[in-house]
Design a protein around this motif. Structure first.
Motif, PDB file in Angstrom:
ATOM      1  N   ASP A   1       0.857  -1.164   0.000  1.00  0.00           N
ATOM      2  CA  ASP A   1       0.000   0.000   0.000  1.00  0.00           C
ATOM      3  C   ASP A   1       0.906   1.230   0.000  1.00  0.00           C
ATOM      4  N   LEU A   2       0.306   2.412  -0.080  1.00  0.00           N
ATOM      5  CA  LEU A   2       1.105   3.629  -0.197  1.00  0.00           C
ATOM      6  C   LEU A   2       2.082   3.773   0.962  1.00  0.00           C
ATOM      7  N   GLN A   3       1.621   3.476   2.177  1.00  0.00           N
ATOM      8  CA  GLN A   3       2.483   3.659   3.344  1.00  0.00           C
ATOM      9  C   GLN A   3       3.590   2.610   3.435  1.00  0.00           C
ATOM     10  N   ASP A   4       3.540   1.577   2.581  1.00  0.00           N
ATOM     11  CA  ASP A   4       4.539   0.517   2.619  1.00  0.00           C
ATOM     12  C   ASP A   4       5.694   0.743   1.648  1.00  0.00           C
ATOM     13  N   LEU A   5       5.617   1.755   0.802  1.00  0.00           N
ATOM     14  CA  LEU A   5       6.638   1.953  -0.218  1.00  0.00           C
ATOM     15  C   LEU A   5       7.975   2.347   0.398  1.00  0.00           C
ATOM     16  N   THR A   6       9.039   1.831  -0.178  1.00  0.00           N
ATOM     17  CA  THR A   6      10.380   2.260   0.220  1.00  0.00           C
ATOM     18  C   THR A   6      10.658   3.629  -0.388  1.00  0.00           C
ATOM     19  N   PRO A   7      11.667   4.358   0.100  1.00  0.00           N
ATOM     20  CA  PRO A   7      12.012   5.638  -0.520  1.00  0.00           C
ATOM     21  C   PRO A   7      12.298   5.516  -2.017  1.00  0.00           C
ATOM     22  N   ALA A   8      12.964   4.436  -2.416  1.00  0.00           N
ATOM     23  CA  ALA A   8      13.266   4.256  -3.837  1.00  0.00           C
ATOM     24  C   ALA A   8      11.991   4.023  -4.636  1.00  0.00           C
ATOM     25  N   GLU A   9      11.068   3.225  -4.097  1.00  0.00           N
ATOM     26  CA  GLU A   9       9.798   2.989  -4.782  1.00  0.00           C
ATOM     27  C   GLU A   9       8.979   4.266  -4.873  1.00  0.00           C
ATOM     28  N   ALA A  10       8.986   5.044  -3.789  1.00  0.00           N
ATOM     29  CA  ALA A  10       8.240   6.293  -3.804  1.00  0.00           C
ATOM     30  C   ALA A  10       8.818   7.261  -4.831  1.00  0.00           C
TER      31      ALA A  10
END
Length: 224
Positions: free
Chosen positions: A106-115
């Motif tokens: 989900d949105l809150q689970d993204l890593t900095p690189a994924e975000a």
């Protein structure tokens, strides 16, 4: 201490009983799709617990399955971490796709690189859509109350269709006559090809045909 859901509900309900619902000017907006008076529903109290969303924890998640199978009937573009899904239901607007991570998150689970990649793709998708189609910009929405797997709804209206601007574009999309399926798919692929040129990734292979949809019929993420 932050206001609890129960306190929020009690305050709102008391105000409704005393003063009614707030007056809005939505019906005066040029983009308001309806005529006539609409009546708000009664406000329900908060539930004791949030309902489980589809695919919770990655179990029986149709988006995860689509990420694994990469059926071109649904997934039209992908890279190592992200994919674009084609809506399975008819659409009236000239551009509508889902941007989703390939892993269950989900949105809150993204890593900095994924975000960071997510932000790059959202920017590039607007650039690609505006370059490939006669649209002025894209609208981006995330609800996520029906499915746990992150999915961004991406829409664009035809340039010059000012009545479709803004908040109610998704409602117009459901009200207006649909674009013929072959035309709609071809136009989304034009955007995909432009996206590949700008940020890489690849159009999902066409060899499997376009009707399988990874067993997703009737399972397009609900807009909740």
């Amino acid at each position: 201490m932050a206001e609890t859901p129960q306190e929020w509900y009690a305050r709102a309900r008391a105000a409704i009983e005393t003063d009614g619902y707030r007056h809005t000017q939505l019906e005066e907006w040029s983009s308001w799709p309806w005529t006539g008076e609409l009546t708000p529903k009664p406000l329900d109290p908060p539930a004791e617990a949030e309902p489980e969303r589809h695919g919770a924890g990655g179990v029986d998640c149709h988006t995860c399955r689509a990420a694994g199978e990469l059926d071109p009937g649904y997934v039209v573009w992908h890279d190592d971490g992200w994919m674009l899904g084609l809506p399975l239901e008819p659409r009236a607007v000239p551009f509508a796709l889902f941007l989703m991570p390939r892993r269950h998150a989900d949105l809150q689970d993204l890593t900095p690189a994924e975000a960071a990649r997510q932000g790059e793709l959202l920017t590039a998708l607007e650039q690609a859509a505006c370059a490939a189609l006669a649209v002025p910009r894209i609208q981006v929405a995330r609800w996520g109350d029906g499915s746990e797997h992150l999915h961004w709804w991406l829409y664009a209206r035809p340039a010059g269709m000012l009545q479709l601007r803004g908040t109610f574009l998704s409602h117009w999309d459901e009200l207006l006559p649909p674009v013929p399926a072959d035309r709609f798919r071809a136009d989304q692929l034009r955007v995909v090809d432009e996206l590949v040129r700008r940020v890489g990734g690849r159009r999902t292979g066409e060899g499997k045909g376009s009707g399988g949809s990874a067993g997703l019929e009737g399972r397009t993420p609900v807009r909740e």
